[in-house]
Write a protein that holds these residues in place. Structure first.
Motif, PDB file in Angstrom:
ATOM      1  N   ASN A  90       0.819  -1.210  -0.044  1.00  0.00           N
ATOM      2  CA  ASN A  90       0.000   0.066   0.068  1.00  0.00           C
ATOM      3  C   ASN A  90       0.726   1.188  -0.073  1.00  0.00           C
ATOM      4  N   MET A  91       0.909   1.900  -1.049  1.00  0.00           N
ATOM      5  CA  MET A  91       1.905   3.266  -1.395  1.00  0.00           C
ATOM      6  C   MET A  91       1.205   4.552  -0.902  1.00  0.00           C
ATOM      7  N   THR A  92       0.039   4.445  -0.359  1.00  0.00           N
ATOM      8  CA  THR A  92      -0.284   5.817   0.222  1.00  0.00           C
ATOM      9  C   THR A  92       0.663   6.617   1.193  1.00  0.00           C
ATOM     10  N   ALA A  93       0.998   5.709   2.020  1.00  0.00           N
ATOM     11  CA  ALA A  93       1.751   6.269   3.021  1.00  0.00           C
ATOM     12  C   ALA A  93       3.270   7.082   2.575  1.00  0.00           C
ATOM     13  N   TYR A  94       3.720   6.258   1.694  1.00  0.00           N
ATOM     14  CA  TYR A  94       5.026   6.538   1.009  1.00  0.00           C
ATOM     15  C   TYR A  94       4.661   7.829   0.171  1.00  0.00           C
ATOM     16  N   LEU A  95       3.615   7.888  -0.503  1.00  0.00           N
ATOM     17  CA  LEU A  95       3.443   8.799  -1.837  1.00  0.00           C
ATOM     18  C   LEU A  95       3.089  10.002  -0.884  1.00  0.00           C
ATOM     19  N   ASN A  96       2.419  10.003   0.352  1.00  0.00           N
ATOM     20  CA  ASN A  96       2.056  11.227   1.021  1.00  0.00           C
ATOM     21  C   ASN A  96       3.309  11.926   1.733  1.00  0.00           C
ATOM     22  N   ALA A  97       4.155  10.821   2.161  1.00  0.00           N
ATOM     23  CA  ALA A  97       5.453  11.369   2.774  1.00  0.00           C
ATOM     24  C   ALA A  97       6.207  12.067   2.007  1.00  0.00           C
ATOM     25  N   THR A  98       6.567  11.614   0.670  1.00  0.00           N
ATOM     26  CA  THR A  98       7.251  11.938  -0.335  1.00  0.00           C
ATOM     27  C   THR A  98       6.696  13.204  -0.839  1.00  0.00           C
ATOM     28  N   GLN A  99       5.296  13.476  -1.034  1.00  0.00           N
ATOM     29  CA  GLN A  99       4.987  14.603  -1.426  1.00  0.00           C
ATOM     30  C   GLN A  99       5.094  15.747  -0.485  1.00  0.00           C
ATOM     31  N   GLN A 100       5.156  15.301   0.987  1.00  0.00           N
ATOM     32  CA  GLN A 100       5.246  16.409   2.003  1.00  0.00           C
ATOM     33  C   GLN A 100       6.774  16.762   1.965  1.00  0.00           C
ATOM     34  N   TYR A 101       7.770  16.087   1.547  1.00  0.00           N
ATOM     35  CA  TYR A 101       9.219  16.492   1.472  1.00  0.00           C
ATOM     36  C   TYR A 101       9.226  17.415   0.113  1.00  0.00           C
ATOM     37  N   ILE A 102       8.691  17.112  -0.911  1.00  0.00           N
ATOM     38  CA  ILE A 102       8.588  18.074  -2.020  1.00  0.00           C
ATOM     39  C   ILE A 102       8.129  19.487  -1.725  1.00  0.00           C
ATOM     40  N   ASP A 103       7.025  19.513  -0.978  1.00  0.00           N
ATOM     41  CA  ASP A 103       6.111  20.662  -0.458  1.00  0.00           C
ATOM     42  C   ASP A 103       7.107  21.373   0.562  1.00  0.00           C
ATOM     43  N   HIS A 104       7.769  20.598   1.415  1.00  0.00           N
ATOM     44  CA  HIS A 104       8.533  21.296   2.321  1.00  0.00           C
ATOM     45  C   HIS A 104       9.843  22.116   1.700  1.00  0.00           C
ATOM     46  N   CYS A 105      10.179  21.420   0.889  1.00  0.00           N
ATOM     47  CA  CYS A 105      11.184  22.142  -0.060  1.00  0.00           C
ATOM     48  C   CYS A 105      10.930  23.384  -0.886  1.00  0.00           C
ATOM     49  N   THR A 106       9.685  23.207  -1.420  1.00  0.00           N
ATOM     50  CA  THR A 106       9.128  24.399  -2.146  1.00  0.00           C
ATOM     51  C   THR A 106       8.815  25.571  -1.406  1.00  0.00           C
ATOM     52  N   THR A 107       7.722  25.261  -0.049  1.00  0.00           N
ATOM     53  CA  THR A 107       7.713  26.246   0.956  1.00  0.00           C
ATOM     54  C   THR A 107       9.087  27.019   1.351  1.00  0.00           C
ATOM     55  N   ASN A 108      10.089  26.380   1.605  1.00  0.00           N
ATOM     56  CA  ASN A 108      11.277  26.913   2.146  1.00  0.00           C
ATOM     57  C   ASN A 108      12.326  27.525   1.146  1.00  0.00           C
ATOM     58  N   GLY A 109      11.961  27.257   0.163  1.00  0.00           N
ATOM     59  CA  GLY A 109      12.721  27.679  -1.088  1.00  0.00           C
ATOM     60  C   GLY A 109      13.968  26.741  -1.279  1.00  0.00           C
ATOM     61  N   TYR A 110      14.237  25.725  -0.979  1.00  0.00           N
ATOM     62  CA  TYR A 110      14.902  24.838  -1.099  1.00  0.00           C
ATOM     63  C   TYR A 110      15.140  24.421  -2.716  1.00  0.00           C
ATOM     64  N   LYS A 111      16.173  24.132  -3.085  1.00  0.00           N
ATOM     65  CA  LYS A 111      16.536  23.769  -4.489  1.00  0.00           C
ATOM     66  C   LYS A 111      16.400  22.093  -4.621  1.00  0.00           C
ATOM     67  N   THR A 112      16.386  21.572  -3.481  1.00  0.00           N
ATOM     68  CA  THR A 112      16.542  20.199  -3.393  1.00  0.00           C
ATOM     69  C   THR A 112      15.225  19.698  -4.123  1.00  0.00           C
ATOM     70  N   LYS A 113      15.621  18.600  -5.005  1.00  0.00           N
ATOM     71  CA  LYS A 113      14.486  18.070  -6.049  1.00  0.00           C
ATOM     72  C   LYS A 113      14.225  16.569  -5.154  1.00  0.00           C
ATOM     73  N   VAL A 114      13.126  16.434  -4.681  1.00  0.00           N
ATOM     74  CA  VAL A 114      12.857  15.063  -3.943  1.00  0.00           C
ATOM     75  C   VAL A 114      12.134  14.185  -4.964  1.00  0.00           C
ATOM     76  N   PHE A 115      12.582  13.100  -5.492  1.00  0.00           N
ATOM     77  CA  PHE A 115      11.897  12.133  -6.398  1.00  0.00           C
ATOM     78  C   PHE A 115      11.317  10.900  -5.881  1.00  0.00           C
ATOM     79  N   PHE A 116      10.521  10.428  -6.612  1.00  0.00           N
ATOM     80  CA  PHE A 116       9.767   9.381  -6.634  1.00  0.00           C
ATOM     81  C   PHE A 116      10.682   8.118  -6.936  1.00  0.00           C
ATOM     82  N   THR A 117      10.499   6.895  -6.513  1.00  0.00           N
ATOM     83  CA  THR A 117      11.228   5.589  -6.707  1.00  0.00           C
ATOM     84  C   THR A 117      10.363   4.597  -6.787  1.00  0.00           C
TER      85      THR A 117
END
Length: 371
Positions: A154-181
């Motif tokens: 069940n990938m729901t938790a993985y997808l939600n967490a990964t999206q949170q990391y993406i949003d965290h970087c966007t909100t804080n202006g970090y250039k880090t690209k968090v990618f799905f795997t």
């Protein structure tokens, strides 16, 4: 009078900062198309593929690729403080600052419990991203390296967490690209009902990643289900249901430390360079940064410090060089008499520009990328 450059004109530029990037089996052999400019940009990056044993296949593959072609230089760090920023090679590791059991310190081993199993894990991963991006150790790309966890379907938790990391970087202006795997397609992840359910789990990740134009996916599983030169995956059947699994070439002889063959690790590395070049801004198509626009002569440029040298064909008469930003504003100009001229670019930010060469017989246009 300066020319007015239309949006359609600048539409020729491959501005891909927010473009969906899917690194799967179709891109493996396209790593060799990466222009030298973007190879050099990747060499400024730190890749962290946080995980356990299977993630080592990425790092080992990167070293194998460098041994075959020195252009793809890499330094792998397996313990201690990650290497400081450089421009001579890609920095690769699985390092994270903290994990579920540690609020700080460099960790070289990351599992599902650290990436998405609890709010504590998620908050500590976010804190790790903040630490790196505020301590001169900016992570260019961060992804999670799956291991043999057959029950994780069940990938729901993985997808939600990964999206949170993406949003965290966007909100804080970090250039880090968090990618799905996606993850392993060998051993228990390629057998029977469990293997089929893992395939469905990976399909859920692919569907989610492809649903947004700004998401990035490193499809570890798909890359290993194909051999070089083949467009047909290796498959397994369970209960009349067919699903892809690792090829014999990519699976054996398996290296104990990362469970797949060197051939498989090389495929992962090639796709990773392609993906990182895309993250750096490459459009995935252009094979020469000094791309010639339709109808233009071969005008070459070299950048050295605050000056850009322009090599103009002998059949073009003396005239004027103009450099425009993508918003249409004139950023620099210079008259030229000879076929080798220069233009001052001090203070201009890196990115895409259009050079206009005005001469007695007309005008020429050239796309320029300033590093």
């Amino acid at each position: 009078m300066h020319r007015i450059l239309t949006a359609a004109f600048f539409g020729l530029l491959p501005l891909v900062a927010h473009t969906q990037i899917i690194a799967d089996h179709t891109v493996v052999e396209r790593y060799d198309d990466i222009p030298q400019y973007y190879i050099d940009q990747v060499k400024k990056m730190w890749l962290s593929y946080a995980g356990e044993s299977h993630s080592a296949g990425i790092r080992e593959g990167l070293q194998l690729l460098e041994a075959q072609d020195s252009r793809y230089s890499v330094n792998v760090t397996e313990s201690g403080t990650p290497e400081a920023p450089v421009t001579s090679h890609l920095r690769a590791s699985r390092a994270t600052w903290g994990d579920l059991d540690h609020s700080s310190g460099w960790i070289y081993g990351y599992g599902e419990e650290d990436w998405y199993k609890s709010s504590t894990a998620i908050n500590r991963t976010k804190a790790g991203l903040t630490y790196c991006n505020t301590h001169s150790l900016e992570i260019a790309a961060l992804g999670f390296g799956w291991c043999w966890d057959i029950e994780e379907t069940n990938m729901t938790a993985y997808l939600n967490a990964t999206q949170q990391y993406i949003d965290h970087c966007t909100t804080n202006g970090y250039k880090t690209k968090v990618f799905f795997t996606t993850g392993p397609v060998d051993w228990i992840c390629a057998e029977g009902e469990g293997g089929y359910k893992k395939y469905l789990a990976y399909e859920a990740i692919r569907t989610y990643a492809k649903a947004s134009s700004s998401r990035v996916l490193f499809d570890y599983a798909d890359i290993l289900c194909y051999d070089t030169g083949s467009e047909t995956p290796t498959t397994q059947t369970w209960n009349v249901l067919t699903y892809p699994v690792i090829t014999g070439t990519n699976g054996t002889p398996a290296v104990e430390s990362y469970h797949i063959s060197e051939a498989g690790a090389l495929r992962l590395a090639k796709a990773m360079w392609w993906m990182l070049a895309r993250i750096a801004g490459w459009d995935g198509i252009t094979t020469d940064v000094a791309e010639i626009l339709p109808g233009e002569p071969k005008i070459w440029t070299d950048v050295n410090g605050d000056e850009m040298t322009v090599h103009i064909p002998e059949n073009i008469s003396p005239g004027k060089l103009e450099l425009y930003a993508i918003d249409g504003s004139l950023r620099a100009e210079e008259n030229y008499e000879n076929n080798i001229s220069s233009i001052n670019i001090s203070g201009l930010p890196a990115g895409f520009y259009i050079m206009i060469i005005q001469h007695a017989s007309g005008t020429e246009s050239k796309k320029i990328i300033l590093p």
